[in-house]
Design a protein around this motif. Structure first.
Motif, PDB file in Angstrom:
ATOM      1  N   LYS A  26      19.828  -5.028   7.834  1.00 47.59           N
ATOM      2  CA  LYS A  26      19.782  -6.493   7.878  1.00 47.59           C
ATOM      3  C   LYS A  26      19.867  -7.017   9.306  1.00 47.59           C
ATOM      4  N   TRP A  27      20.744  -6.403  10.108  1.00 50.39           N
ATOM      5  CA  TRP A  27      20.941  -6.886  11.479  1.00 50.39           C
ATOM      6  C   TRP A  27      20.654  -5.844  12.539  1.00 50.39           C
ATOM      7  N   ASN A  28      20.851  -4.579  12.229  1.00 52.13           N
ATOM      8  CA  ASN A  28      20.798  -3.542  13.257  1.00 52.13           C
ATOM      9  C   ASN A  28      19.880  -2.394  12.882  1.00 52.13           C
ATOM     10  N   LEU A  29      19.546  -1.621  13.907  1.00 55.51           N
ATOM     11  CA  LEU A  29      18.778  -0.398  13.760  1.00 55.51           C
ATOM     12  C   LEU A  29      19.672   0.758  14.180  1.00 55.51           C
ATOM     13  N   ASP A  30      19.889   1.701  13.282  1.00 53.09           N
ATOM     14  CA  ASP A  30      20.696   2.872  13.624  1.00 53.09           C
ATOM     15  C   ASP A  30      19.862   3.832  14.456  1.00 53.09           C
ATOM     16  N   VAL A  31      20.440   4.292  15.568  1.00 53.00           N
ATOM     17  CA  VAL A  31      19.784   5.255  16.444  1.00 53.00           C
ATOM     18  C   VAL A  31      20.736   6.422  16.692  1.00 53.00           C
ATOM     19  N   THR A  32      20.190   7.503  17.224  1.00 51.46           N
ATOM     20  CA  THR A  32      21.017   8.652  17.576  1.00 51.46           C
ATOM     21  C   THR A  32      21.721   8.375  18.905  1.00 51.46           C
ATOM     22  N   ASP A  33      22.546   9.322  19.333  1.00 54.28           N
ATOM     23  CA  ASP A  33      23.214   9.153  20.625  1.00 54.28           C
ATOM     24  C   ASP A  33      22.238   9.265  21.794  1.00 54.28           C
ATOM     25  N   LYS A  34      20.997   9.637  21.501  1.00 50.57           N
ATOM     26  CA  LYS A  34      19.944   9.665  22.521  1.00 50.57           C
ATOM     27  C   LYS A  34      19.017   8.463  22.391  1.00 50.57           C
ATOM     28  N   MET A  35      19.422   7.508  21.559  1.00 51.27           N
ATOM     29  CA  MET A  35      18.706   6.255  21.348  1.00 51.27           C
ATOM     30  C   MET A  35      17.393   6.421  20.583  1.00 51.27           C
ATOM     31  N   GLU A  36      17.265   7.531  19.858  1.00 48.25           N
ATOM     32  CA  GLU A  36      16.057   7.789  19.082  1.00 48.25           C
ATOM     33  C   GLU A  36      16.198   7.188  17.690  1.00 48.25           C
ATOM     34  N   VAL A  49      20.575  -2.351  18.353  1.00 49.70           N
ATOM     35  CA  VAL A  49      20.763  -0.957  17.964  1.00 49.70           C
ATOM     36  C   VAL A  49      22.230  -0.685  17.673  1.00 49.70           C
ATOM     37  N   ASN A  50      22.448   0.305  16.850  1.00 46.23           N
ATOM     38  CA  ASN A  50      23.803   0.663  16.447  1.00 46.23           C
ATOM     39  C   ASN A  50      23.949   2.178  16.485  1.00 46.23           C
ATOM     40  N   TYR A  51      25.044   2.632  17.091  1.00 44.00           N
ATOM     41  CA  TYR A  51      25.408   4.040  17.098  1.00 44.00           C
ATOM     42  C   TYR A  51      26.915   4.125  17.256  1.00 44.00           C
ATOM     43  N   SER A  53      29.326   5.040  19.354  1.00 40.60           N
ATOM     44  CA  SER A  53      30.141   4.562  20.477  1.00 40.60           C
ATOM     45  C   SER A  53      29.567   3.310  21.121  1.00 40.60           C
ATOM     46  N   LYS A  54      28.822   2.510  20.381  1.00 41.21           N
ATOM     47  CA  LYS A  54      28.160   1.316  20.905  1.00 41.21           C
ATOM     48  C   LYS A  54      29.154   0.342  21.503  1.00 41.21           C
ATOM     49  N   VAL A  55      28.862  -0.121  22.711  1.00 40.98           N
ATOM     50  CA  VAL A  55      29.648  -1.150  23.385  1.00 40.98           C
ATOM     51  C   VAL A  55      28.810  -2.425  23.368  1.00 40.98           C
ATOM     52  N   MET A  56      29.290  -3.451  22.694  1.00 46.71           N
ATOM     53  CA  MET A  56      28.530  -4.694  22.560  1.00 46.71           C
ATOM     54  C   MET A  56      28.755  -5.621  23.768  1.00 46.71           C
ATOM     55  N   LEU A  57      28.341  -5.157  24.915  1.00 47.25           N
ATOM     56  CA  LEU A  57      28.371  -5.932  26.146  1.00 47.25           C
ATOM     57  C   LEU A  57      27.033  -5.735  26.844  1.00 47.25           C
ATOM     58  N   ILE A  58      26.673  -6.648  27.747  1.00 45.59           N
ATOM     59  CA  ILE A  58      25.416  -6.497  28.465  1.00 45.59           C
ATOM     60  C   ILE A  58      25.389  -5.173  29.224  1.00 45.59           C
ATOM     61  N   ALA A  59      26.531  -4.765  29.753  1.00 43.22           N
ATOM     62  CA  ALA A  59      26.593  -3.481  30.463  1.00 43.22           C
ATOM     63  C   ALA A  59      26.257  -2.330  29.523  1.00 43.22           C
ATOM     64  N   GLY A  60      26.600  -2.451  28.250  1.00 43.36           N
ATOM     65  CA  GLY A  60      26.266  -1.431  27.267  1.00 43.36           C
ATOM     66  C   GLY A  60      24.757  -1.316  27.081  1.00 43.36           C
ATOM     67  N   ALA A  61      24.061  -2.445  27.131  1.00 38.53           N
ATOM     68  CA  ALA A  61      22.603  -2.429  26.990  1.00 38.53           C
ATOM     69  C   ALA A  61      21.950  -1.716  28.168  1.00 38.53           C
ATOM     70  N   PHE A  62      22.505  -1.894  29.361  1.00 37.65           N
ATOM     71  CA  PHE A  62      21.968  -1.171  30.521  1.00 37.65           C
ATOM     72  C   PHE A  62      22.141   0.332  30.332  1.00 37.65           C
ATOM     73  N   ASN A  63      23.286   0.729  29.821  1.00 33.80           N
ATOM     74  CA  ASN A  63      23.537   2.137  29.539  1.00 33.80           C
ATOM     75  C   ASN A  63      22.572   2.654  28.476  1.00 33.80           C
ATOM     76  N   ASP A  64      22.352   1.857  27.428  1.00 33.46           N
ATOM     77  CA  ASP A  64      21.401   2.230  26.380  1.00 33.46           C
ATOM     78  C   ASP A  64      20.025   2.517  26.988  1.00 33.46           C
ATOM     79  N   ALA A  65      19.591   1.664  27.907  1.00 32.91           N
ATOM     80  CA  ALA A  65      18.268   1.801  28.512  1.00 32.91           C
ATOM     81  C   ALA A  65      18.151   3.111  29.292  1.00 32.91           C
ATOM     82  N   VAL A  66      19.182   3.457  30.040  1.00 39.18           N
ATOM     83  CA  VAL A  66      19.170   4.709  30.799  1.00 39.18           C
ATOM     84  C   VAL A  66      19.112   5.903  29.849  1.00 39.18           C
ATOM     85  N   LEU A  67      19.912   5.871  28.795  1.00 43.61           N
ATOM     86  CA  LEU A  67      19.899   6.964  27.815  1.00 43.61           C
ATOM     87  C   LEU A  67      18.526   7.111  27.165  1.00 43.61           C
ATOM     88  N   ALA A  68      17.932   5.992  26.766  1.00 39.77           N
ATOM     89  CA  ALA A  68      16.619   6.032  26.112  1.00 39.77           C
ATOM     90  C   ALA A  68      15.547   6.555  27.058  1.00 39.77           C
TER      91      ALA A  68
END
Length: 94
Positions: A26-36, A49-51, A53-68
């Motif tokens: 409904k709201w999120n997409l589940d991904v692996t720890d590698k953002m797949e 996205v949801n996994y 150890s998700k951190v719901m901060l803008i800094a978390g999104a930057f981390n997500d991008a690097v991982l992906a």
């Protein structure tokens, strides 16, 4: 890589992406720890996205991008080796 899709805004309107079989809830997409996503080779980042150890901060999104990016690079580098190609080209100015 075939495409990079960027979606931004404040509403959760996924449109036709819901039909791709990524596993969007409904709201999120589940991904692996590698953002797949549920489809191998498709990666997702950001607030939707949801996994574990998700951190719901803008800094978390930057981390997500690097991982992906690193995960996608690993997948596509291996694929290019199978095809006899080289996806990583050095910039002429080092």
């Amino acid at each position: 890589m075939d495409a990079v899709i960027v979606c931004h805004g404040v509403t959760y309107e996924y449109g036709r992406i819901r039909e791709w079989g990524l596993g969007i809830g409904k709201w999120n997409l589940d991904v692996t720890d590698k953002m797949e996503t549920a489809i191998p080779g498709i990666f997702a980042v950001g607030d939707f996205v949801n996994y574990g150890s998700k951190v719901m901060l803008i800094a978390g999104a930057f981390n997500d991008a690097v991982l992906a990016l690193n995960s996608a690079k690993t997948v596509y580098r291996a694929k290019c080796r199978e095809d006899g190609q080289n996806i990583v080209r050095k910039h002429p100015i080092q």
